[in-house]
Every structure is written in C-alpha cells, then in structure tokens.
Design a protein around this motif. Sequence first.
Motif, PDB file in Angstrom:
ATOM      1  N   HIS A 131     -15.529  -1.797   6.594  1.00  0.00           N
ATOM      2  CA  HIS A 131     -14.372  -2.218   5.802  1.00  0.00           C
ATOM      3  C   HIS A 131     -14.074  -3.703   6.022  1.00  0.00           C
ATOM      4  N   THR A 132     -14.326  -4.214   7.223  1.00  0.00           N
ATOM      5  CA  THR A 132     -14.113  -5.635   7.486  1.00  0.00           C
ATOM      6  C   THR A 132     -15.134  -6.478   6.738  1.00  0.00           C
ATOM      7  N   ARG A 133     -16.385  -6.061   6.752  1.00  0.00           N
ATOM      8  CA  ARG A 133     -17.430  -6.821   6.060  1.00  0.00           C
ATOM      9  C   ARG A 133     -17.144  -6.879   4.559  1.00  0.00           C
ATOM     10  N   THR A 163       0.836  -1.209   0.000  1.00  0.00           N
ATOM     11  CA  THR A 163       0.000   0.000   0.000  1.00  0.00           C
ATOM     12  C   THR A 163       0.870   1.259   0.000  1.00  0.00           C
ATOM     13  N   ARG A 164       2.167   1.119  -0.198  1.00  0.00           N
ATOM     14  CA  ARG A 164       3.097   2.238  -0.118  1.00  0.00           C
ATOM     15  C   ARG A 164       2.949   3.163  -1.326  1.00  0.00           C
ATOM     16  N   ASN A 220      -1.634  -7.627   8.112  1.00  0.00           N
ATOM     17  CA  ASN A 220      -2.853  -7.050   8.684  1.00  0.00           C
ATOM     18  C   ASN A 220      -4.095  -7.572   7.967  1.00  0.00           C
ATOM     19  N   ALA A 221      -4.059  -7.609   6.637  1.00  0.00           N
ATOM     20  CA  ALA A 221      -5.213  -8.078   5.871  1.00  0.00           C
ATOM     21  C   ALA A 221      -5.511  -9.546   6.156  1.00  0.00           C
ATOM     22  N   LEU A 222      -4.473 -10.349   6.314  1.00  0.00           N
ATOM     23  CA  LEU A 222      -4.680 -11.751   6.671  1.00  0.00           C
ATOM     24  C   LEU A 222      -5.286 -11.874   8.064  1.00  0.00           C
ATOM     25  N   GLY A 272      -8.635   0.016   2.205  1.00  0.00           N
ATOM     26  CA  GLY A 272      -8.386   0.945   3.302  1.00  0.00           C
ATOM     27  C   GLY A 272      -8.473   0.326   4.683  1.00  0.00           C
ATOM     28  N   LEU A 273      -7.924  -0.858   4.853  1.00  0.00           N
ATOM     29  CA  LEU A 273      -7.989  -1.531   6.152  1.00  0.00           C
ATOM     30  C   LEU A 273      -7.031  -0.862   7.132  1.00  0.00           C
TER      31      LEU A 273
END
Length: 204
Positions: free
Chosen positions: A64-66, A11-12, A95-97, A45-46
């Motif tokens: 965002h999680t849903r 995401t950089r 983080n996404a995992l 955008g997590l």
Amino acid sequence: MSKLRVVIASTRPGRLGGRIGAWAADAARQHGGFEVELLDLVEFGLPMLDEPNLPRDALYTKEHTRRWSMKVDQAEAFVFVTPEYNHGPPPSLINALSYLHHEWHYKPVGFVSYGGVSAGTRAVEVIKQIVTTLKMMPIPEAVSIPFVFKLIQGSDFKPGPELEAAAVAMLDELRHWAGPLSNLRATRQPAAAIHEGATPVLPR
C-alpha cells in the motif's frame, strides 16, 4: 500540462468529500491547464503508519505504501479536499502525508475545505504547517465552503458561482507555481531510487 492530483482526504463512512472531490476534479478538467486524476484515500486503504523505516529513506516494505508513493511521486501539483475535525484536518490526511517524504517536495498544493460557519479553514491552517515541512508550496487562493449541507442535492454537490470562481482562481495560481517549481523537481530522484541498496534506518 502539469499532472494535478485531487486528493479526497476524508475516509469516514457517510462523508461528503466524495461528492466535493468529484466536483473539484471536474472543475480542474474544465480549467484545461492540467492532466487531472482523482485520488481517494479510501481506495488506498492506508493503515496508521506501519512502515518500519523512516519515510525519508524510501525503503518501503508494504504494497500500500509503494502504490501511494507511485501516485504522489508522479504528481506535479495537488488539491486537497478536506473537512474540519476539532479545528484540524482528518487523521487520514495527516497519516497519508506522513507515509512519504521526498515524493512531496517542490510541489504546489491548493485546498478545497468544507464545514459549517468556518468552512474548514482552521483545518487548512494546520495542514499548511505540515506541508511546508515537506517542502511543498501551499497557495493562498482556496475554495472554502461554509454550511456545506445546504449545497448538497441528492448525490451531487451544487456550488454557486462564487465557489466556481474561487476554484478557477485557485487552479490558475496552482498552474503558475507548478511551472517554476518544475526546475526544483527536476533535481529529485524518483523515490524508489533515493536509497537503493541502503541500510534501513529504524525510527528513534
């Protein structure tokens, strides 16, 4: 056809992952064995994990999680496109995992990694330890891209025939695993139904 999701992990700002991820998704479409969708973690955008309940409870409180859960739950196979930071994967991918649990189960995952002389392979070795805990099947066939800047031409990523052949081998193996694992995936409930009406379990 199995539903393959190609995930851009970085995401950089200024990243190369967008160009490499687009190439990987195009390679998967040309392969013809999958229904392909490109997922960019920037677009989701997590934030750093901000759910009050444990991921295994699937009691999500954030939109965002849903949204992320729905995309991952629908998938049947993955390709993670990742750089290497300090001999490991980017925090955005970890983080996404970590946001989800059941949604990852019994799904094969391949890796397109990029970097300098190591081609991002040390990051992949770290990710493999995480995804196996989530009951995913990391396949050995991979696309490892060394000295990646040499393959960037303007806004495009231009791989040679060796990398294109590696992508085909990876996608062939993903297709082989996606089929047999479908029997295990069939036993899963959709994440939203796992603990319907359950009492939240707060982290300890």
